[in-house]
Design a protein around this motif. Structure first.
Motif, PDB file in Angstrom:
ATOM      1  N   GLN A  65       0.583  -1.146  -0.105  1.00  0.00           N
ATOM      2  CA  GLN A  65      -0.065   0.025  -0.506  1.00  0.00           C
ATOM      3  C   GLN A  65       0.787   1.054  -0.162  1.00  0.00           C
ATOM      4  O   GLN A  65       2.308   1.054   0.156  1.00  0.00           O
ATOM      5  N   GLN A  66      -0.114   2.484  -0.044  1.00  0.00           N
ATOM      6  CA  GLN A  66       0.958   3.713  -0.147  1.00  0.00           C
ATOM      7  C   GLN A  66       1.485   3.839   1.358  1.00  0.00           C
ATOM      8  O   GLN A  66       0.860   3.635   2.030  1.00  0.00           O
ATOM      9  N   VAL A  75       5.749  10.617   0.879  1.00  0.00           N
ATOM     10  CA  VAL A  75       5.572   9.392  -0.342  1.00  0.00           C
ATOM     11  C   VAL A  75       5.526   8.869  -0.420  1.00  0.00           C
ATOM     12  O   VAL A  75       5.970   9.970  -2.272  1.00  0.00           O
ATOM     13  N   GLU A  76       5.277   7.186  -0.258  1.00  0.00           N
ATOM     14  CA  GLU A  76       6.134   6.258  -1.459  1.00  0.00           C
ATOM     15  C   GLU A  76       4.445   5.323  -1.854  1.00  0.00           C
ATOM     16  O   GLU A  76       4.097   5.373  -1.070  1.00  0.00           O
ATOM     17  N   VAL A  77       4.542   4.742  -3.366  1.00  0.00           N
ATOM     18  CA  VAL A  77       3.213   4.602  -3.644  1.00  0.00           C
ATOM     19  C   VAL A  77       4.025   2.953  -4.590  1.00  0.00           C
ATOM     20  O   VAL A  77       4.817   3.691  -5.397  1.00  0.00           O
ATOM     21  N   TYR A  85      -0.376   3.339 -11.190  1.00  0.00           N
ATOM     22  CA  TYR A  85       0.226   3.364  -9.230  1.00  0.00           C
ATOM     23  C   TYR A  85      -1.158   4.094  -9.194  1.00  0.00           C
ATOM     24  O   TYR A  85      -1.656   5.239  -9.735  1.00  0.00           O
ATOM     25  N   TYR A  86      -1.482   3.711  -7.663  1.00  0.00           N
ATOM     26  CA  TYR A  86      -2.255   4.473  -7.182  1.00  0.00           C
ATOM     27  C   TYR A  86      -2.682   5.351  -5.455  1.00  0.00           C
ATOM     28  O   TYR A  86      -1.243   4.698  -5.677  1.00  0.00           O
ATOM     29  N   LEU A  87      -3.165   6.013  -5.820  1.00  0.00           N
ATOM     30  CA  LEU A  87      -2.705   7.505  -4.537  1.00  0.00           C
ATOM     31  C   LEU A  87      -4.247   7.748  -3.388  1.00  0.00           C
ATOM     32  O   LEU A  87      -5.303   7.329  -4.590  1.00  0.00           O
ATOM     33  N   ARG A  97      -9.666   6.910  -4.176  1.00  0.00           N
ATOM     34  CA  ARG A  97      -9.058   6.388  -5.343  1.00  0.00           C
ATOM     35  C   ARG A  97      -8.476   6.872  -6.354  1.00  0.00           C
ATOM     36  O   ARG A  97      -9.585   6.446  -7.153  1.00  0.00           O
ATOM     37  N   ARG A 188       8.448   2.339  -8.058  1.00  0.00           N
ATOM     38  CA  ARG A 188       8.046   2.798  -7.038  1.00  0.00           C
ATOM     39  C   ARG A 188       7.789   4.819  -7.272  1.00  0.00           C
ATOM     40  O   ARG A 188       8.706   5.174  -7.689  1.00  0.00           O
TER      41      ARG A 188
END
Length: 193
Positions: A65-66, A75-77, A85-87, A97, A188
């Protein structure tokens, strides 16, 4: 179910009954062993059905997960299995999302997400247009009171609601440029303020 589906179901049930009957007739000499093997295969079949049914939950649990590190402003995703990539942002305290789209200019909400964050019909008026890969779509410009990514809060953020069908909301460069650093490295996405 339609009449055609009922017919197909009846055919499959009849076929299964005939196959089971034939199997027992062929193996009537060792019926006890046949029953044991049938039970084992039945349990294997049920296990496979359960794994397929729960696959989405299993994948969500093991998928990274983020990660928000508020002390370093980072912030690392992780890259999702589909390559995107989803935030997850909190918009007016409702989680939304987004798929990160560096090819998009603006933050674009689906109609469902817009309703979930508290934008009513009076807020969403489709009078502007946007050019997308699928052609021209009508959009409704909106202002979001509070957009938060972990400890990072932005107020009065400009966004659009898409009138067309979208599966996920898009997070474009207008929002991403609020971060001092945007980097993609070793699968990432890294954002820093």
């Amino acid at each position: 179910m339609s009449g055609m589906e009922y017919g197909n179901l009846a055919y499959l049930v009849l076929l299964a009954v005939v196959l089971v009957f034939w199997f027992f007739i062929q193996n009537r000499q060792s019926l006890n062993k046949t029953m044991q093997q049938g039970a084992v295969w039945g349990l294997i079949f049920l296990g496979v059905i359960a794994a397929v049914g729960l696959w989405g939950d299993i994948r969500q649990t093991v998928q990274p997960q983020q990660l928000v590190m508020s002390d370093t402003g980072r912030v690392e995703v992780p890259r999702a299995p589909d390559g995107h990539y989803y935030l997850t942002l909190a918009i007016n305290d409702a989680p939304v999302r987004f798929v990160v789209d560096t090819g998009a200019t603006s933050m674009v909400l689906t109609q469902a997400d817009a309703a979930r964050v508290g934008l009513g019909e009076q807020d969403v008026i489709f009078y502007s247009e946007a050019m997308t890969a699928n052609g021209v779509v009508r959009t409704a410009p909106v202002r979001l009171d509070d957009v938060a990514l972990g400890p990072f809060h932005d107020r009065n953020v400009r966004a659009f609601v898409n009138e067309g069908e979208m599966t996920k909301s898009l997070l474009g460069m207008d929002y991403l440029s609020r971060f001092a650093r945007l980097e993609i490295n070793n699968g990432r996405l890294i954002l820093e303020r």
